[in-house]
Design an enzyme around this catalytic site. Structure first.
Site, PDB file in Angstrom:
ATOM      1  N   CYS A 271       0.810  -1.221   0.000  1.00 43.87           N
ATOM      2  CA  CYS A 271       0.000   0.000   0.000  1.00 43.87           C
ATOM      3  C   CYS A 271       0.843   1.270   0.000  1.00 43.87           C
ATOM      4  CB  CYS A 271      -0.928  -0.002   1.207  1.00 43.87           C
ATOM      5  SG  CYS A 271      -2.042  -1.429   1.286  1.00 43.87           S
ATOM      6  N   HIS A 350      12.134   2.443   5.430  1.00 52.81           N
ATOM      7  CA  HIS A 350      12.053   1.009   5.160  1.00 52.81           C
ATOM      8  C   HIS A 350      12.664   0.249   6.326  1.00 52.81           C
ATOM      9  CE1 HIS A 350      11.805  -2.720   3.020  1.00 52.81           C
ATOM     10  NE2 HIS A 350      11.569  -2.160   1.852  1.00 52.81           N
ATOM     11  N   HIS A 430      -4.044  19.594   6.871  1.00 56.40           N
ATOM     12  CA  HIS A 430      -4.849  18.402   6.619  1.00 56.40           C
ATOM     13  C   HIS A 430      -3.949  17.172   6.669  1.00 56.40           C
ATOM     14  CE1 HIS A 430      -7.946  21.190   5.204  1.00 56.40           C
ATOM     15  NE2 HIS A 430      -7.031  21.725   4.410  1.00 56.40           N
ATOM     16  N   ASN A 467     -10.603   0.017   1.861  1.00 58.85           N
ATOM     17  CA  ASN A 467      -9.155   0.138   1.694  1.00 58.85           C
ATOM     18  C   ASN A 467      -8.819  -0.088   0.225  1.00 58.85           C
ATOM     19  OD1 ASN A 467      -6.393  -0.012   1.690  1.00 58.85           O
ATOM     20  ND2 ASN A 467      -6.226  -1.598   3.255  1.00 58.85           N
TER      21      ASN A 467
END
Length: 528
Positions: A271, A350, A430, A467
């Site tokens: 994702c 990562h 935001h 999702n």
């Protein structure tokens, strides 16, 4: 002039030569296609392409050589203008004569020449040696047709009727859906619910990918009026489906893009791949200034579907839904006036060096050989550590100076008490957090001490679209635009998580107040 069709060249070969029982001669002739005659069948479009490569590189050499010579010639001409005609013996005096009343003094000429030279040098330096900003001209999110809508009740009904799950697996998915934060108007392909004897094919995945990708790109091109041949860079990311030819090749073929397009296909990156695709496009734009880059982010539900009964592999079934986003980027300075946002910061983290993080989300086969995504029970803890590392790097880039000092002092001296969490409300207007599940959003809201206003776009997207993987943060930005909340100067923080384990952040600055768009996946909803 009509293009002459290239004549197909064939070669023949006699194979299996022999004599049959009745004495007749037997042989087979094999016909093969030969390579085209390159010397006699030159396609003009490739000749033009070759010259375009040459001219694009030769232009720099031309400027480097001719501009200094041009300046010297202009200087000589200006000097000649200040000499009496009878005393002028230069090349220019043969062609030009200027009356004494129109001549400039030597000091004035030197000033004009110096200012011009310095101005050109400054422009060349700023244009070629300083980083070009990356602009987001427009983006589009695909909204599937209504016949693909599915409620939680219909999901359980179709899953039970498919015969692929035992009762324990059905009850588990029912409990997960009840507390998932997903609403009753998300979208799913019906192929995943076909009976047990039907196996999802590569064709199903390609058809789903084509529907969502082409739908998003169509809306983007219609909104920007950009021709497909104007796009120089294409980056596509999809985690589960990797075909040959690639998804990026599918887009190039469908829209008949240019022959020298730089295309990339990112797979298996989860994702978080959407922000990785933006980062790659940004770097490529540096090598191809004044170009357009198209980024397409999606996930194919039918390819990620698990039809077994292991509970740790059933979670993706409950959350993943159809969706795709297409984003158009540019680093041409002229495009700033018509762009919506400017990319300010991008930070990638990562944690793959840690085995626990690496194995937290894993594509594997169960005991029956059925493929699916296995999700570890400690994935939230793993994600929390990745998020902490990411915002630690992002903080000094976006926080006010006094908050940066507080964060730095806390990292150096505070070893025992609760770590200091900066007030990110001072840096962002935001926040768009990948809408994975209600539980994940709750944990992030608590740890970052975010108000419900900051969480509204994420929760609304999870409820309405589920999702959608890497495209989720774009549905959230579309929600903010549809509700007319993005004003000039506002900063938007997008956060995404993915297998590996990865946590990526990107910060956009609104270049103008965004009016309610015409093409938006939320426009038809009465809530807006």
């Amino acid at each position: 002039m009509a293009r002459e069709e290239e004549v197909e060249r064939l070669s023949t070969e006699i194979v299996n030569k022999g004599i049959m029982e009745d004495g007749s001669l037997r042989f087979l002739v094999r016909v093969r296609r030969q390579l085209p005659d390159f010397l006699n069948s030159v396609n003009l479009q490739y000749v033009r392409l070759g010259y375009s490569y040459f001219l694009s590189h030769a232009s720099y050499l031309f400027l480097l050589v001719t501009l200094p010579v041009l300046f010297l010639l202009v200087a000589a001409y200006c000097h000649d203008m200040n000499q009496p005609p009878q005393q002028s013996n230069t090349f220019f005096s043969f062609f030009f004569f200027t009356p004494n009343s129109q001549r400039l003094s030597a000091l004035e000429l030197d000033a004009i020449f110096t200012v011009g030279l310095v101005g050109f040098a400054i422009y060349a330096f700023l244009d070629h040696f300083t980083p070009r900003p990356t602009y987001l001209l427009e983006f589009a999110c695909y909204r599937p047709p209504d016949h693909l809508k599915i409620s939680k009740e219909e999901f359980i009904k179709l899953a039970r009727e498919s015969g692929k799950f035992n009762e324990a697996a059905i009850e588990y998915q029912q409990r997960v859906l009840k507390n998932s934060g997903i609403g009753d108007e998300t979208y799913m392909p019906r192929e995943v619910f076909r009976p047990t004897d039907y196996k999802i094919t590569l064709k199903d995945g390609r058809e789903e990918a084509a529907i969502v990708m082409f739908g998003a790109v169509d809306d983007l091109l219609a909104a920007t009026k950009i021709r497909p041949k104007d796009i120089r860079i294409l980056v596509v990311n999809c985690g589960a489906l990797n075909t040959t030819p690639s998804l990026s090749s599918m887009i190039i073929n469908h829209y008949k893009m240019r022959h020298d397009i730089n295309s990339f296909n990112l797979g298996g990156m989860g994702c978080a791949a959407g922000i990785i695709a933006i980062d790659l496009a940004k770097d490529l734009l540096t090598g191809y200034p004044s170009s357009y880059a198209l980024v397409v982010s999606t996930e194919v539900v039918s390819s990620a579907w698990y039809s077994g009964n292991e509970t740790d592999m059933l979670l993706p079934n409950c959350f993943f839904r159809m969706g795709a986003a297409a984003i158009l980027l540019s680093n041409c300075r002229v495009d700033r006036r018509r762009s919506k946002y400017e990319l300010k910061q991008l930070v990638r983290t990562h944690k793959g060096m840690d085995s626990r993080s690496f194995k937290s989300i894993h594509l594997k086969e169960d005991a029956e050989g059925k493929m699916g995504l296995w999700v570890s029970k400690d994935v939230i803890e793993v994600g929390g550590r990745a998020l902490k590392a990411n915002i630690t790097v992002l903080g000094p880039l976006v926080l006010p100076p006094f908050k940066q000092l507080h964060l730095f002092a806390n990292l150096l001296f505070n070893r025992k008490t609760k770590p200091y969490i900066p007030n990110y409300k001072l840096a962002f207007d935001h926040v768009c957090i990948l809408a994975t599940s209600k539980m994940v959003l709750d944990h992030i809201q608590t740890n970052l001490e975010l108000s419900e206003d900051y969480m509204e776009a994420s929760r609304a997207t999870l409820n309405r679209f589920g999702n959608t993987s890497s495209s989720s943060v774009w549905y959230q930005l579309a929600y903010l635009e549809a509700s007319k909340r993005v004003k000039k100067g506002h900063r938007i923080w997008q956060i995404a998580f993915g297998s590996g384990f990865k946590c990526n952040s990107i910060v956009w600055k609104a270049l103008s107040t965004v009016e309610k768009p015409i093409r938006n996946p939320w426009i038809q909803d009465s809530v807006l």
